[in-house]
Design a protein around this motif. Structure first.
Motif, PDB file in Angstrom:
ATOM      1  N   ALA A 116       0.779  -1.222   0.053  1.00 49.67           N
ATOM      2  CA  ALA A 116       0.136   0.039   0.042  1.00 49.67           C
ATOM      3  C   ALA A 116       0.790   1.363   0.249  1.00 49.67           C
ATOM      4  O   ALA A 116       0.522   2.279  -0.528  1.00 49.67           O
ATOM      5  CB  ALA A 116      -0.883  -0.261   0.996  1.00 49.67           C
ATOM      6  N   TYR A 117       2.066   1.006   0.663  1.00 50.49           N
ATOM      7  CA  TYR A 117       2.970   2.179   0.789  1.00 50.49           C
ATOM      8  C   TYR A 117       4.306   2.212  -0.035  1.00 50.49           C
ATOM      9  O   TYR A 117       5.170   3.009   0.323  1.00 50.49           O
ATOM     10  CB  TYR A 117       2.914   2.733   2.102  1.00 50.49           C
ATOM     11  CG  TYR A 117       1.759   3.350   2.882  1.00 50.49           C
ATOM     12  CD1 TYR A 117       1.387   4.745   2.797  1.00 50.49           C
ATOM     13  CD2 TYR A 117       0.727   2.632   3.304  1.00 50.49           C
ATOM     14  CE1 TYR A 117       0.236   5.322   2.982  1.00 50.49           C
ATOM     15  CE2 TYR A 117      -0.305   3.272   3.853  1.00 50.49           C
ATOM     16  CZ  TYR A 117      -0.744   4.442   3.767  1.00 50.49           C
ATOM     17  OH  TYR A 117      -1.895   5.093   4.190  1.00 50.49           O
ATOM     18  N   GLY A 118       4.514   1.247  -0.728  1.00 50.07           N
ATOM     19  CA  GLY A 118       5.687   1.244  -1.596  1.00 50.07           C
ATOM     20  C   GLY A 118       6.737   0.891  -0.742  1.00 50.07           C
ATOM     21  O   GLY A 118       7.978   1.121  -1.100  1.00 50.07           O
ATOM     22  N   ILE A 119       6.647  -0.081   0.133  1.00 50.71           N
ATOM     23  CA  ILE A 119       7.620  -0.445   1.169  1.00 50.71           C
ATOM     24  C   ILE A 119       7.973  -1.997   0.504  1.00 50.71           C
ATOM     25  O   ILE A 119       7.218  -2.949   0.704  1.00 50.71           O
ATOM     26  CB  ILE A 119       7.299  -0.592   2.769  1.00 50.71           C
ATOM     27  CG1 ILE A 119       6.943   0.830   2.998  1.00 50.71           C
ATOM     28  CG2 ILE A 119       8.365  -0.789   3.375  1.00 50.71           C
ATOM     29  CD1 ILE A 119       6.337   1.067   4.258  1.00 50.71           C
ATOM     30  N   PRO A 120       9.292  -1.993   0.374  1.00 48.08           N
ATOM     31  CA  PRO A 120       9.733  -3.433  -0.109  1.00 48.08           C
ATOM     32  C   PRO A 120       9.615  -4.566   0.946  1.00 48.08           C
ATOM     33  O   PRO A 120       9.684  -4.071   2.285  1.00 48.08           O
ATOM     34  CB  PRO A 120      11.273  -3.398  -0.343  1.00 48.08           C
ATOM     35  CG  PRO A 120      11.404  -1.824  -0.553  1.00 48.08           C
ATOM     36  CD  PRO A 120      10.476  -1.144   0.181  1.00 48.08           C
ATOM     37  N   PHE A 121       8.912  -5.640   0.561  1.00 52.66           N
ATOM     38  CA  PHE A 121       8.660  -6.776   1.495  1.00 52.66           C
ATOM     39  C   PHE A 121       9.321  -8.079   0.981  1.00 52.66           C
ATOM     40  O   PHE A 121       8.511  -8.704   0.465  1.00 52.66           O
ATOM     41  CB  PHE A 121       7.300  -6.779   1.611  1.00 52.66           C
ATOM     42  CG  PHE A 121       6.694  -7.868   2.570  1.00 52.66           C
ATOM     43  CD1 PHE A 121       6.710  -7.403   3.895  1.00 52.66           C
ATOM     44  CD2 PHE A 121       6.190  -9.238   2.537  1.00 52.66           C
ATOM     45  CE1 PHE A 121       6.457  -8.266   4.983  1.00 52.66           C
ATOM     46  CE2 PHE A 121       5.625  -9.978   3.411  1.00 52.66           C
ATOM     47  CZ  PHE A 121       5.685  -9.640   4.441  1.00 52.66           C
ATOM     48  N   PRO A 122      10.777  -8.154   1.503  1.00 51.11           N
ATOM     49  CA  PRO A 122      11.415  -9.360   0.836  1.00 51.11           C
ATOM     50  C   PRO A 122      10.717 -10.678   1.653  1.00 51.11           C
ATOM     51  O   PRO A 122      10.233 -10.711   2.787  1.00 51.11           O
ATOM     52  CB  PRO A 122      12.665  -9.350   1.521  1.00 51.11           C
ATOM     53  CG  PRO A 122      12.594  -8.396   2.583  1.00 51.11           C
ATOM     54  CD  PRO A 122      11.501  -7.292   2.207  1.00 51.11           C
ATOM     55  N   ALA A 123      10.815 -11.633   0.689  1.00 47.11           N
ATOM     56  CA  ALA A 123      10.336 -13.126   1.404  1.00 47.11           C
ATOM     57  C   ALA A 123      10.930 -13.593   2.740  1.00 47.11           C
ATOM     58  O   ALA A 123      10.479 -14.051   3.777  1.00 47.11           O
ATOM     59  CB  ALA A 123      10.267 -14.001   0.442  1.00 47.11           C
ATOM     60  N   LYS A 124      12.276 -13.240   2.824  1.00 48.02           N
ATOM     61  CA  LYS A 124      12.839 -13.880   3.913  1.00 48.02           C
ATOM     62  C   LYS A 124      13.705 -12.558   4.716  1.00 48.02           C
ATOM     63  O   LYS A 124      14.328 -11.709   4.179  1.00 48.02           O
ATOM     64  CB  LYS A 124      14.317 -14.820   3.352  1.00 48.02           C
ATOM     65  CG  LYS A 124      13.612 -16.025   2.729  1.00 48.02           C
ATOM     66  CD  LYS A 124      14.959 -16.753   2.417  1.00 48.02           C
ATOM     67  CE  LYS A 124      14.518 -18.296   1.941  1.00 48.02           C
ATOM     68  NZ  LYS A 124      15.766 -19.294   1.663  1.00 48.02           N
TER      69      LYS A 124
END
Length: 307
Positions: A116-124
């Motif tokens: 929603a706010y363009g923050i990276p969300f790595p899987a690990k």
């Protein structure tokens, strides 16, 4: 042992700074030891109006508008801020508060707020958390006049002046999570407090045993780590008031009684006493209706003195 009671809020569900200020000042006036807030940017149900507030911006304001209550996060996400920036922010708020800040830090889990706010969300993300804990605590503990360097898989710091320093000699660090091996080891390495967030009641004691074993493996005593839990709060002076408070937060009375600090005053006292018997030293009372300051008053007047 007196059980330490703290107030814990979820502002992403819809709260302005002024609302949070009122709750924090009531928390202080009523004698609770701390005001904590979540660190989220997106509601988890409902419209979330008027919108999110940033955790450390909020705590900076509260640092200047309170005087004794401790302030912190359950928990900041390692995905939100670079560790060097986080160390500066938290140390500055600690200075602004005269040394009343605590940092809860976790790996982050809510993917939707990131997208929603363009923050990276790595899987690990566990590696991010581990390195952030090492960097933040390393920066704070570096003597003035010396530098701090770090080389990891995710972050590299070279000759950092490691400034500013917190007002406290050591800002308490809170770690939580349910992993069987890595999380306990992380807590034993970095944490001053281990928090269980909304656990099943009968799982709390066994989890404390797991953490104590990790402490022993790391050469630490159980007394060196505070054991805490966060549980939803819904207490009434009678059944009718409890039922009204349950309805106000959209929860069923029976479910609240099973999972939280809920019911009448005597039921709340019994639940908290049972937690203390299991080894819990601190309880974060999750307050979901932030307009209901009478709720806090009831717990301060009728529940806390019995503990």
């Amino acid at each position: 042992m007196t059980l330490d009671l703290r107030i814990f809020t979820e502002p992403q569900q819809g709260a302005s700074y002024d609302t949070l200020l009122a709750v924090a000042q009531a928390t202080e006036k009523l004698g609770f030891s701390a005001f904590f807030r979540s660190d989220h940017y997106l509601t988890m149900g409902g419209d979330g109006l008027p919108g999110p507030t940033d955790a450390w911006t909020t705590l900076a304001g509260l640092a200047r508008e309170t005087s004794t209550v401790r302030l912190g996060t359950l928990v900041s996400s390692a995905t939100f801020r670079y560790p060097g920036v986080l160390a500066i922010q938290v140390a500055q708020v600690d200075q602004m508060s005269g040394g009343r800040v605590e940092l809860g830090l976790g790996a982050g889990w809510f993917k939707a707020e990131h997208t929603a706010y363009g923050i990276p969300f790595p899987a690990k993300r566990f590696g991010l958390l581990e390195e952030q804990l090492a960097i933040v605590t390393g920066l704070w503990s570096t003597p003035v006049g010396e530098t701090f360097s770090f080389s990891g898989e995710h972050y590299t710091l070279t000759d950092s002046p490691a400034l500013p320093k917190p007002a406290q000699a050591k800002i308490p660090v809170i770690v939580g999570g349910g992993g069987p091996r890595r999380t306990p080891a992380l807590a034993a390495r970095f944490a001053d407090e281990y928090n269980q967030a909304f656990p099943e009641i009968d799982a709390i004691g066994p989890r404390i045993d797991v953490i104590n074993k990790a402490l022993a493996d790391a050469g630490r005593s159980p007394e060196s780590l505070t054991q805490s839990v966060a549980l939803v709060l819904a207490v009434g002076k009678d059944e009718a008031e409890f039922t009204r408070r349950a309805a106000a937060i959209g929860r069923e009375p029976a479910e609240l009684r099973e999972h939280g600090i809920a019911g009448t005053v005597s039921e709340a006292v019994d639940r908290l006493a049972s937690l203390r018997d299991q080894g819990v030293q601190r309880v974060y009372l999750q307050v979901l209706d932030l307009q209901d300051l009478d709720h806090l008053d009831l717990v301060a007047r009728e529940v806390a003195p019995q503990l």
